[in-house]
Design a protein around this motif. Structure first.
Motif, mmCIF file in Angstrom:
data_model
loop_
_atom_site.group_PDB
_atom_site.id
_atom_site.type_symbol
_atom_site.label_atom_id
_atom_site.label_comp_id
_atom_site.label_asym_id
_atom_site.label_seq_id
_atom_site.Cartn_x
_atom_site.Cartn_y
_atom_site.Cartn_z
ATOM 1 N N ARG A 169 -9.378 -17.962 -56.115
ATOM 2 C CA ARG A 169 -9.916 -19.204 -56.459
ATOM 3 C C ARG A 169 -10.442 -19.851 -54.842
ATOM 4 O O ARG A 169 -11.533 -20.285 -54.878
ATOM 5 C CB ARG A 169 -9.135 -19.929 -57.298
ATOM 6 C CG ARG A 169 -8.886 -19.781 -58.724
ATOM 7 C CD ARG A 169 -8.182 -20.509 -59.516
ATOM 8 N NE ARG A 169 -6.902 -21.266 -58.972
ATOM 9 C CZ ARG A 169 -6.868 -22.269 -58.261
ATOM 10 N NH1 ARG A 169 -7.740 -23.126 -58.224
ATOM 11 N NH2 ARG A 169 -5.702 -22.445 -57.874
ATOM 12 N N THR B 137 -14.215 -20.641 -53.914
ATOM 13 C CA THR B 137 -14.653 -22.156 -53.878
ATOM 14 C C THR B 137 -15.098 -22.572 -52.497
ATOM 15 O O THR B 137 -16.047 -22.966 -52.245
ATOM 16 C CB THR B 137 -13.416 -22.855 -54.322
ATOM 17 O OG1 THR B 137 -13.099 -22.726 -55.590
ATOM 18 C CG2 THR B 137 -13.872 -24.352 -54.258
ATOM 19 N N GLN C 188 -8.321 -26.502 -59.404
ATOM 20 C CA GLN C 188 -9.636 -26.085 -59.468
ATOM 21 C C GLN C 188 -10.413 -27.340 -58.992
ATOM 22 O O GLN C 188 -11.301 -27.543 -57.817
ATOM 23 C CB GLN C 188 -10.358 -25.372 -60.226
ATOM 24 C CG GLN C 188 -11.874 -24.973 -60.076
ATOM 25 C CD GLN C 188 -11.838 -23.955 -59.061
ATOM 26 O OE1 GLN C 188 -10.944 -22.978 -58.940
ATOM 27 N NE2 GLN C 188 -12.530 -24.056 -57.972
ATOM 28 N N LYS C 189 -10.144 -28.481 -59.602
ATOM 29 C CA LYS C 189 -10.737 -29.867 -59.297
ATOM 30 C C LYS C 189 -10.403 -30.432 -57.757
ATOM 31 O O LYS C 189 -11.235 -30.795 -56.972
ATOM 32 C CB LYS C 189 -10.191 -30.983 -60.116
ATOM 33 C CG LYS C 189 -10.837 -32.324 -60.008
ATOM 34 C CD LYS C 189 -10.640 -33.235 -61.054
ATOM 35 C CE LYS C 189 -11.156 -34.478 -60.797
ATOM 36 N NZ LYS C 189 -10.497 -35.807 -62.069
ATOM 37 N N ASP D 189 -12.626 -28.073 -55.593
ATOM 38 C CA ASP D 189 -13.793 -28.462 -55.370
ATOM 39 C C ASP D 189 -14.071 -29.705 -54.397
ATOM 40 O O ASP D 189 -15.134 -29.888 -53.816
ATOM 41 C CB ASP D 189 -14.307 -28.730 -56.791
ATOM 42 C CG ASP D 189 -14.495 -27.408 -57.689
ATOM 43 O OD1 ASP D 189 -14.605 -26.255 -57.050
ATOM 44 O OD2 ASP D 189 -14.432 -27.567 -58.962
ATOM 45 N N ARG D 190 -13.206 -30.680 -54.635
ATOM 46 C CA ARG D 190 -13.385 -31.966 -53.742
ATOM 47 C C ARG D 190 -13.083 -31.553 -52.598
ATOM 48 O O ARG D 190 -13.779 -32.262 -51.533
ATOM 49 C CB ARG D 190 -12.272 -33.003 -54.208
ATOM 50 C CG ARG D 190 -12.316 -34.253 -53.608
ATOM 51 C CD ARG D 190 -11.448 -35.258 -54.147
ATOM 52 N NE ARG D 190 -10.069 -35.044 -54.084
ATOM 53 C CZ ARG D 190 -9.518 -34.571 -55.089
ATOM 54 N NH1 ARG D 190 -9.886 -34.764 -56.223
ATOM 55 N NH2 ARG D 190 -8.041 -34.442 -54.920
ATOM 56 N N ARG E 67 -16.421 -30.021 -51.021
ATOM 57 C CA ARG E 67 -17.225 -31.205 -50.822
ATOM 58 C C ARG E 67 -16.770 -31.735 -49.471
ATOM 59 O O ARG E 67 -18.111 -32.477 -48.731
ATOM 60 C CB ARG E 67 -17.403 -32.084 -51.996
ATOM 61 C CG ARG E 67 -18.071 -31.457 -53.193
ATOM 62 C CD ARG E 67 -18.228 -32.551 -54.309
ATOM 63 N NE ARG E 67 -17.112 -33.184 -54.793
ATOM 64 C CZ ARG E 67 -16.446 -32.949 -55.859
ATOM 65 N NH1 ARG E 67 -16.781 -31.890 -56.512
ATOM 66 N NH2 ARG E 67 -15.479 -33.651 -56.145
#
Length: 205
Positions: free
Chosen positions: A63, A67, A88-89, A92-93, A96
């Motif tokens: 993962r 990502t 996963q959240k 992702d943050r 970013r």
């Protein structure tokens, strides 16, 4: 002392008992573990690693790779210590945040001048935290008086010399471009940026 007693050929020669280390051990030797427990590169890799590395670790590594991808090449420092347990959240943050940090770093360095990486504590920023766009005075050790001349060029000073380790402690005014993973990337401050730092230093002296 000169007399050497002859060896009785009829008597057997005694041999010392074997060392315990020469006896084969009843406990099997541990198998070698892979240096990189995740990110398998072949189709049969998961089956080969099964039993050596927990499946959760392999999945977490996969993962992370999917990502972050190429972001890991340009990021400052290493990955956070507990990133394998992130959802996963959260991944992702974090991705970013890395993209935004890299974009801001390029905007604050439009001429692509040389940069240098330091610990945030090595840059003194008055009243402000060491974040992107903030200027301050930085310290670092170099191999000689001319070390890091491209970055530590504004109000450059030689603070001390360690003659035993043959190192020189340098200081200069820099501007922070990025702050990631307990590291900051800095460049030499511009004239206006350095003037603000010198003004504040003069008021505090």
């Amino acid at each position: 002392m000169r007399d050497i007693l002859p060896l009785d050929l009829g008597s057997p020669v005694t041999r010392p008992a074997q060392w315990p280390a020469l006896h084969p051990s009843d406990v099997p030797e541990p198998q070698a573990r892979p240096l990189f427990p995740y990110a398998p590169s072949t189709a049969d890799e998961p089956s080969r690693l099964r039993g050596l590395v927990p499946q959760e670790t392999i999945e977490a590594g996969r993962r992370i790779e999917e990502t972050l991808g190429s972001l890991r090449i340009d990021m400052l420092g290493n990955l956070p210590a507990n990133i394998e347990s992130w959802s996963q959240k959260e991944l992702d943050r974090y991705a970013r945040q890395l993209r935004v940090s890299m974009r801001i770093g390029k905007e604050l360095n439009p001429h692509a001048v040389p940069t240098y990486r330091l610990a945030p504590s090595d840059v003194r920023t008055v009243l402000l935290r060491p974040g992107p766009g903030v200027s301050g005075r930085a310290w670092t050790w170099g191999s000689d008086d001319n070390a890091h001349a491209a970055v530590f060029s504004v109000d450059r000073q030689v603070v001390a010399r360690d003659r035993i380790r043959r190192l020189t402690l340098l200081t200069g005014i820099v501007t922070i471009l990025r702050h990631e993973n307990d590291l900051v990337e800095v460049r030499a401050a511009t004239e206006a940026e350095a003037a603000r730092v010198l003004t504040v230093e003069g008021m505090r002296s």
